[in-house]
Enzyme design. Structure first.
Site, PDB file in Angstrom:
ATOM      1  N   GLU A  47       0.862  -1.194   0.000  1.00 50.46           N
ATOM      2  CA  GLU A  47       0.000   0.000   0.000  1.00 50.46           C
ATOM      3  C   GLU A  47       0.900   1.247   0.000  1.00 50.46           C
ATOM      4  O   GLU A  47       1.969   1.251   0.620  1.00 50.46           O
ATOM      5  CB  GLU A  47      -0.835  -0.021   1.296  1.00 50.46           C
ATOM      6  CG  GLU A  47      -1.686   1.210   1.532  1.00 50.46           C
ATOM      7  CD  GLU A  47      -2.251   1.266   2.964  1.00 50.46           C
ATOM      8  OE1 GLU A  47      -1.511   0.984   3.934  1.00 50.46           O
ATOM      9  OE2 GLU A  47      -3.436   1.603   3.100  1.00 50.46           O
ATOM     10  N   ASN A 110      -6.910   6.290  -1.551  1.00 50.06           N
ATOM     11  CA  ASN A 110      -5.837   5.345  -1.284  1.00 50.06           C
ATOM     12  C   ASN A 110      -6.129   4.164  -2.211  1.00 50.06           C
ATOM     13  O   ASN A 110      -7.069   3.402  -1.965  1.00 50.06           O
ATOM     14  CB  ASN A 110      -5.887   4.945   0.205  1.00 50.06           C
ATOM     15  CG  ASN A 110      -4.722   4.083   0.616  1.00 50.06           C
ATOM     16  OD1 ASN A 110      -4.049   3.489  -0.228  1.00 50.06           O
ATOM     17  ND2 ASN A 110      -4.494   3.978   1.916  1.00 50.06           N
ATOM     18  N   LYS A 127      -9.594   2.307  -1.668  1.00 47.05           N
ATOM     19  CA  LYS A 127      -9.787   1.757  -0.316  1.00 47.05           C
ATOM     20  C   LYS A 127     -11.113   2.195   0.313  1.00 47.05           C
ATOM     21  O   LYS A 127     -11.449   3.388   0.320  1.00 47.05           O
ATOM     22  CB  LYS A 127      -8.610   2.194   0.557  1.00 47.05           C
ATOM     23  CG  LYS A 127      -8.549   1.547   1.929  1.00 47.05           C
ATOM     24  CD  LYS A 127      -7.222   1.935   2.607  1.00 47.05           C
ATOM     25  CE  LYS A 127      -7.042   1.369   3.982  1.00 47.05           C
ATOM     26  NZ  LYS A 127      -5.746   1.752   4.583  1.00 47.05           N
ATOM     27  N   GLU A 146      -5.718   8.952   7.772  1.00 46.10           N
ATOM     28  CA  GLU A 146      -6.303   8.503   6.494  1.00 46.10           C
ATOM     29  C   GLU A 146      -7.692   9.095   6.269  1.00 46.10           C
ATOM     30  O   GLU A 146      -8.075   9.410   5.148  1.00 46.10           O
ATOM     31  CB  GLU A 146      -6.371   6.977   6.441  1.00 46.10           C
ATOM     32  CG  GLU A 146      -5.025   6.327   6.198  1.00 46.10           C
ATOM     33  CD  GLU A 146      -5.157   4.889   5.765  1.00 46.10           C
ATOM     34  OE1 GLU A 146      -5.762   4.612   4.736  1.00 46.10           O
ATOM     35  OE2 GLU A 146      -4.619   4.016   6.488  1.00 46.10           O
ATOM     36  N   CYS A 172      -4.765  -2.816   3.127  1.00 48.30           N
ATOM     37  CA  CYS A 172      -4.434  -2.713   4.542  1.00 48.30           C
ATOM     38  C   CYS A 172      -5.588  -2.972   5.500  1.00 48.30           C
ATOM     39  O   CYS A 172      -5.955  -4.109   5.754  1.00 48.30           O
ATOM     40  CB  CYS A 172      -3.755  -1.378   4.832  1.00 48.30           C
ATOM     41  SG  CYS A 172      -2.879  -1.454   6.411  1.00 48.30           S
ATOM     42  N   ASN A 197       0.421  -1.056   5.388  1.00 50.05           N
ATOM     43  CA  ASN A 197       1.377  -0.309   6.231  1.00 50.05           C
ATOM     44  C   ASN A 197       0.798  -0.378   7.635  1.00 50.05           C
ATOM     45  O   ASN A 197      -0.176   0.322   7.942  1.00 50.05           O
ATOM     46  CB  ASN A 197       1.417   1.177   5.853  1.00 50.05           C
ATOM     47  CG  ASN A 197       2.173   1.482   4.580  1.00 50.05           C
ATOM     48  OD1 ASN A 197       3.334   1.868   4.620  1.00 50.05           O
ATOM     49  ND2 ASN A 197       1.513   1.341   3.446  1.00 50.05           N
TER      50      ASN A 197
HETATM   51  N1  CDV Z   1      -2.785   1.539   6.635  1.00 47.72           N
HETATM   52  C1  CDV Z   1      -3.678   0.955   7.474  1.00 47.72           C
HETATM   53  O1  CDV Z   1      -4.831   0.782   7.109  1.00 47.72           O
HETATM   54  N2  CDV Z   1      -3.236   0.631   8.705  1.00 47.72           N
HETATM   55  C2  CDV Z   1      -4.086   0.113   9.743  1.00 47.72           C
HETATM   56  C3  CDV Z   1      -3.585   0.569  11.088  1.00 47.72           C
HETATM   57  C4  CDV Z   1      -4.126   1.907  11.425  1.00 47.72           C
HETATM   58  C5  CDV Z   1      -3.973  -0.342  12.210  1.00 47.72           C
HETATM   59  C6  CDV Z   1      -4.190  -1.405   9.695  1.00 47.72           C
HETATM   60  O2  CDV Z   1      -5.301  -1.909   9.846  1.00 47.72           O
HETATM   61  O3  CDV Z   1      -3.170  -2.081   9.591  1.00 47.72           O
END
Ligand code: CDV
Length: 312
Positions: A47, A110, A127, A146, A172, A197
């Site tokens: 990501e 995103n 996203k 975000e 993510c 991430n």
């Molecule tokens: N980039 C993300 O979506 N990270 C989230 C963090 C905030 C917990 C994740 O679910 O990994």
């Protein structure tokens, strides 16, 4: 019968703010060429792969914020990646911050893009589950903004015909939600690609920190098994601007088993030969949705799924 797709989970180590897109793409090209030597058909990058994870900072200057976004894909910095992938005959998934303009209107997503082995763009995903907060929270050691910088992806979860099968994308935080896999599963998905991430430290719930790696695999393994699909999860890992992030990029079989995994927090390639036909023994038996799901008996909440019920 077997339908083989050799997949490379191309984990990236940290990308610092001082690193240019050209430097990051150069690192991606190294992984891409290694993947070619290992016979990969498809390489999955993380990501927001092209820059540091900028939602960790509160910014108010729109020009500064937009410096992390891509107004075009491919653009001048990413064209070498598209060109080299097509030359090598490898497809790829790439996560990036997308600036989409329609006349005077700008939207920021995103996003991820899926590119086939011949260089053609298969599709894009924006996203849906944006975690974090939208206002500055100075008490946090780092922010997760975000909700401030991105719009929610309006298209939802769409599966695409590609790589000889049915492929879906997520990003993510989406991987923690069963709806992500189920909505793709209902479209027959056989391969779900997810970049992430994930900071080691979760400011609102530090008691979860020790379980970060466990939860990462737990959700992807459950999503794979419960929908009879391969899942490929790929991290941007390591210490980025003083914020440690988890690695453990993994390729998960439809059985729920991890068949390949990264073991560093740096640039690393984990490869697995994935037989998409291995999905069949799950999709036609225990998770044959047509025969065994009982939506009509799940009760009123299932049929009013769009709205959360009032608390009991
Ligand atoms: N980039 C993300 O979506 N990270 C989230 C963090 C905030 C917990 C994740 O679910 O990994």
């Amino acid at each position: 019968m077997a339908r083989w797709v050799t997949v490379g989970a191309a984990q990236l180590g940290p990308v610092q703010r001082r690193h240019s897109r050209a430097e990051v793409v150069e690192r991606m090209l190294v992984l891409l060429r290694r993947a070619a030597e290992m016979g990969c058909d498809l390489v999955v990058f993380p990501e927001l792969a092209l820059t540091t994870f900028f939602p960790r900072w509160f910014m108010t200057d729109q020009a500064e914020i937009d410096s992390f976004f891509e107004p075009e894909m491919p653009g001048p910095a990413t064209a070498p990646l598209f060109d080299e992938a097509a030359r090598l005959g490898i497809g790829f998934y790439l996560g990036y911050a997308e600036l989409a303009t329609d006349g005077d209107r700008a939207s920021r997503y995103n996003s991820s893009i899926l590119v086939e082995r011949d260089g053609s763009v298969v599709g894009k995903y924006r996203k849906v589950h944006l975690p974090g907060h939208d206002e500055h929270e100075p008490r946090r050691r780092f922010q997760h903004l975000e909700k401030r910088y991105f719009d929610v992806g309006p298209e939802g979860f769409r599966a695409f015909r590609a790589f000889g099968g049915i492929v879906g994308m997520a990003l993510c935080n989406d991987r923690r939600w069963p709806e992500t896999y189920r909505l793709l599963g209902l479209q027959g998905v056989e391969l779900v690609l997810i970049g992430y991430n994930t900071p080691v430290h979760n400011p609102p719930a530090p008691e979860h920190d020790l379980l970060g790696n466990f939860h990462n695999h737990l959700v992807m393994q459950a999503g794979a098994y419960q929908n009879g699909t391969w899942v490929v999860g790929v991290a941007k890992a390591g210490d980025e601007e003083g914020v440690p992030m988890i690695g453990q990029s993994a390729i998960v079989a439809p059985s729920g088993e991890i068949v390949a995994q990264c073991s560093t927090l740096d640039d690393e390639l984990a490869v697995a030969r994935c037989d998409l036909d291995r999905c069949t023994s799950y999709k036609t038996t225990v998770f044959d949705f047509g025969r065994h799901r009982r939506i009509e008996h799940y009760g009123p909440i299932a049929t009013q799924a769009a709205a959360l019920p009032p608390p009991l």
